[in-house]
Write a protein that holds these residues in place. Structure first.
Motif, short mmCIF file in Angstrom:
data_model
loop_
_atom_site.label_atom_id
_atom_site.label_comp_id
_atom_site.label_asym_id
_atom_site.label_seq_id
_atom_site.Cartn_x
_atom_site.Cartn_y
_atom_site.Cartn_z
N VAL A 86 0.88 -1.05 -0.01
CA VAL A 86 0.11 -0.16 0.11
C VAL A 86 0.80 1.20 0.04
O VAL A 86 0.52 2.34 -0.51
CB VAL A 86 -1.07 -0.07 1.20
CG1 VAL A 86 -1.77 1.23 1.25
CG2 VAL A 86 -1.98 -1.24 1.07
N LYS A 87 1.85 1.23 0.54
CA LYS A 87 2.94 2.25 0.78
C LYS A 87 3.45 2.47 -0.61
O LYS A 87 3.69 3.80 -1.17
CB LYS A 87 4.26 1.87 1.56
CG LYS A 87 4.60 3.41 2.46
CD LYS A 87 5.83 2.89 3.05
CE LYS A 87 5.53 2.35 4.43
NZ LYS A 87 6.63 1.55 5.21
N GLU A 88 3.70 1.53 -1.47
CA GLU A 88 4.20 1.57 -2.82
C GLU A 88 3.07 2.34 -3.53
O GLU A 88 3.42 3.26 -4.66
CB GLU A 88 4.61 0.30 -3.46
CG GLU A 88 5.78 -0.29 -2.98
CD GLU A 88 6.11 -1.75 -3.68
OE1 GLU A 88 6.81 -2.54 -3.18
OE2 GLU A 88 5.36 -1.80 -4.78
N LEU A 89 1.84 2.06 -3.29
CA LEU A 89 0.75 2.67 -4.14
C LEU A 89 0.78 4.12 -3.69
O LEU A 89 0.49 4.96 -4.67
CB LEU A 89 -0.60 2.15 -3.71
CG LEU A 89 -0.88 0.67 -4.11
CD1 LEU A 89 -2.28 0.25 -3.77
CD2 LEU A 89 -0.88 0.58 -5.63
N ALA A 90 0.99 4.45 -2.32
CA ALA A 90 0.97 6.07 -2.03
C ALA A 90 2.08 6.69 -2.53
O ALA A 90 1.90 7.71 -3.04
CB ALA A 90 1.14 5.94 -0.44
N ASP A 91 3.16 5.99 -2.76
CA ASP A 91 4.26 6.71 -3.50
C ASP A 91 4.30 7.02 -4.80
O ASP A 91 4.79 8.09 -5.19
CB ASP A 91 5.62 5.94 -3.13
CG ASP A 91 5.94 5.57 -1.66
OD1 ASP A 91 5.63 6.74 -0.82
OD2 ASP A 91 6.95 4.76 -1.39
N LYS A 92 3.36 6.21 -5.41
CA LYS A 92 3.17 6.47 -6.87
C LYS A 92 1.81 7.42 -6.98
O LYS A 92 1.53 7.56 -8.21
CB LYS A 92 2.77 5.09 -7.45
CG LYS A 92 3.91 3.98 -7.67
CD LYS A 92 3.58 3.05 -8.76
CE LYS A 92 4.56 1.97 -8.48
NZ LYS A 92 3.77 0.61 -8.59
N GLY A 93 1.72 7.84 -5.75
CA GLY A 93 0.16 8.72 -5.77
C GLY A 93 -1.12 7.92 -6.24
O GLY A 93 -2.12 8.48 -6.84
N ASN A 94 -1.11 6.71 -6.06
CA ASN A 94 -2.30 5.82 -6.48
C ASN A 94 -2.92 5.42 -5.17
O ASN A 94 -3.46 3.92 -5.34
CB ASN A 94 -1.64 4.59 -7.43
CG ASN A 94 -2.98 4.09 -8.10
OD1 ASN A 94 -3.98 4.34 -8.05
ND2 ASN A 94 -2.67 2.75 -8.46
N LEU A 95 -3.20 6.32 -4.28
CA LEU A 95 -3.94 6.01 -3.06
C LEU A 95 -4.66 7.34 -2.72
O LEU A 95 -4.00 8.26 -2.77
CB LEU A 95 -3.31 5.42 -1.92
CG LEU A 95 -3.76 4.89 -0.77
CD1 LEU A 95 -4.27 3.69 -1.24
CD2 LEU A 95 -2.62 4.78 0.18
N PRO A 96 -6.26 7.27 -2.42
CA PRO A 96 -6.52 8.50 -2.10
C PRO A 96 -6.14 9.05 -0.85
O PRO A 96 -5.70 8.30 -0.10
CB PRO A 96 -8.12 7.76 -1.76
CG PRO A 96 -8.49 6.75 -2.51
CD PRO A 96 -6.85 6.06 -2.58
N PRO A 97 -5.89 10.27 -0.81
CA PRO A 97 -5.65 11.03 0.19
C PRO A 97 -5.58 10.62 1.82
O PRO A 97 -4.97 10.54 2.59
CB PRO A 97 -5.67 12.56 0.21
CG PRO A 97 -6.10 12.67 -1.46
CD PRO A 97 -6.41 11.36 -1.78
N ASP A 98 -6.99 10.35 1.76
CA ASP A 98 -7.65 9.93 3.26
C ASP A 98 -6.80 8.73 3.82
O ASP A 98 -6.64 8.42 4.71
CB ASP A 98 -9.20 9.56 3.11
CG ASP A 98 -9.99 11.04 3.27
OD1 ASP A 98 -9.11 12.10 3.31
OD2 ASP A 98 -11.16 10.90 3.42
N ASN A 99 -6.66 7.75 2.73
CA ASN A 99 -6.16 6.47 2.85
C ASN A 99 -4.72 6.45 3.16
O ASN A 99 -4.11 5.75 3.99
CB ASN A 99 -6.28 5.47 1.94
CG ASN A 99 -7.84 5.13 1.64
OD1 ASN A 99 -8.51 6.14 0.81
ND2 ASN A 99 -8.70 4.46 2.51
N VAL A 100 -3.98 7.61 2.49
CA VAL A 100 -2.48 7.81 2.94
C VAL A 100 -2.48 7.97 4.37
O VAL A 100 -1.62 7.60 5.16
CB VAL A 100 -2.06 8.62 1.77
CG1 VAL A 100 -0.66 9.15 2.33
CG2 VAL A 100 -2.21 8.63 0.56
N LEU A 101 -3.33 8.82 5.01
CA LEU A 101 -3.05 9.25 6.34
C LEU A 101 -3.67 8.12 7.18
O LEU A 101 -2.73 7.90 8.24
CB LEU A 101 -4.45 10.19 6.71
CG LEU A 101 -3.98 11.75 5.96
CD1 LEU A 101 -5.14 12.61 6.33
CD2 LEU A 101 -2.63 12.34 6.62
#
Ligand SMILES: [Zn+2]
Length: 440
Positions: free
Chosen positions: A302-317
């Motif tokens: 999921v961190k990889e998704l976040a790093d690629k900008g492929n995760l909604p901002p709420d889920n990054v938090l």
């Protein structure tokens, strides 16, 4: 006639395995991992007949006419098991497009999408998975199609719809992913002990093998914080009581300590994720023999998704909130001797990367042999299939994988599975020259 023959060959190449299961086979490699003792045996020899292991070791009698499969400087292991997958979903390259897709795709289309994911999982060496949550009984259908031999994939134990409170983590109306934004709630959603009992019964009625329940919030939903409890003690008690009355197991998703403790007290068989467990929760698990399925690689994925900008901002938090203490909790659990079963949450990241969990378990303090046992003998015990799977012993189903070299010296060898046999059928053998009908 010629056309029929051609069509026949084509069908064979699509569905037929590389070797017929009826003919006896002898698998030979430099080593074999004995999952029972956690030790390597040299050389590795497994004799297979009629889909079962009939002998192990160089002195095992070999049936006449048996085919010998030489795998060289490799280690034979029992087929790996992943106790936490989602074979019916996978992140696309852009989560916004996943939202649009979720409105447009029908259940048959969603079902057909799972076929390559199931195949990839098997080819990565995972011959059995426990699928923890799927909508519309797609996991039950996929399980049956694989069992019938119509689809290539791992053996599946299916949980069907995850149970959840209204607006809870497994009420997929809260997620952008599962094709359910247009619905009021997921079929597994209910409030109150009796209503949740009914959901257990409904899942079992339509073919679920076990029950998955979401005891706290989570990362990939849009609702309350991941550590917030989402079911009461009475609700969790009812779920476990009902499932156990039907002799079915219960897996509980939990991040926060309070929700986890309610689930453990209720008697769930495994606790999934457990990223924010406190010492009391871990000690309670140890005392009650609750399995811990840490799904460490899920958070990397999921961190990889976040790093690629492929995760909604709420889920990054939300990811950041659970990721802070996760590794420390896993270390503590291992040091305390909480029973660990291997599980990844595959589907949260792309399928086929399941084996990347092994190295994370070892980094957190689990000896390599114990990490391998987590994915074989331990997972078999958690899944309730120890009578036929989890070790390479006469009488067990012939689920065998091979990795190059010695995985106890380098656990990353588990990512290089090059031979996969399921119930005596070879689905992958990169050591042999490809035959015209071999499936890859
Ligand atoms: Zn999951």
């Amino acid at each position: 006639m010629r056309r029929a023959l051609l069509l026949g060959t084509l069908l064979l190449s699509l569905s037929a395995p590389a070797a017929e299961p009826s003919r006896a086979q002898v698998l030979k490699a430099a080593r074999l991992f004995d999952a029972k003792t956690g030790k390597l045996v040299t050389p590795g020899v497994v004799v297979v007949s009629e889909g079962k292991v009939v002998g192990v070791g160089p002195k095992a009698p070999v049936p006449e006419g048996a085919r010998v499969v030489e795998l060289g400087d490799a280690t034979l292991l029992p087929g790996f098991m992943d106790a936490h997958t989602h074979l019916t979903v996978e992140p696309g390259p852009d989560w916004r497009k996943d939202v649009i897709d979720s409105f447009q795709r029908t259940i048959p289309e969603l079902t057909l999408d799972t076929l390559p994911w199931a195949r990839t999982t098997l080819m990565a060496g995972f011959t059995t998975v426990r699928n923890l949550g799927a909508e519309d009984f797609i996991d039950v259908g996929l399980r049956n199609a694989i069992a019938r031999g119509n689809v290539v994939g791992p053996r599946i134990l299916a949980a069907a719809s995850s149970l959840s409170s209204t607006g809870g983590h497994c009420d997929y109306g809260n997620s952008w992913r599962k094709g359910l934004l247009a619905r009021d709630a997921s079929p597994g959603v209910a409030d109150g002990p009796d209503a949740l009992r009914a959901r257990v019964r409904e899942n079992l009625k339509y073919g679920a093998d076990l029950i998955k329940v979401c005891a706290t919030g989570g990362v990939m939903s849009f609702n309350a914080e991941a550590d917030a409890p989402q079911l009461t003690q009475a609700e969790l008690d009812a779920v476990v009581d009902e499932a156990h009355a039907h002799r079915r197991k219960v897996a509980a998703h939990a991040h926060g300590a309070e929700g986890a403790k309610r689930a453990i007290r209720a008697g769930v068989d495994s606790l999934e994720h457990g990223t924010l467990l406190d010492d009391e929760a871990l000690e309670l698990m140890k005392r009650k023999g609750t399995w811990y399925v840490p799904t460490a690689f899920a958070f990397h994925g999921v961190k990889e998704l976040a790093d690629k900008g492929n995760l909604p901002p709420d889920n990054v938090l939300k990811l950041r909130a659970v990721d802070q203490r996760r590794e420390q909790v896993l270390r503590k659990a291992i040091a305390l001797g909480v029973r660990i079963a291997f599980g990844t949450d595959a589907g949260v990241f792309v399928h086929g990367r399941n084996a990347e969990e092994f190295a994370l378990l070892v980094e957190a303090g689990l000896p390599p042999a114990e990490a391998l046992r987590a994915a074989t003998v331990n997972a078999a015990e958690l899944l309730g299939v120890s009578d036929r799977l989890g070790t390479l012993e006469p009488g067990k189903l012939a689920d065998v994988v091979a990795v190059p070299g010695n995985p106890l010296q380098d656990i990353r060898a588990t990512r290089k599975v090059f031979f996969v046999m399921k119930e005596g059928v070879i689905h992958r053998n990169d050591a042999a020259p490809p035959s015209p009908t071999a499936t890859r």
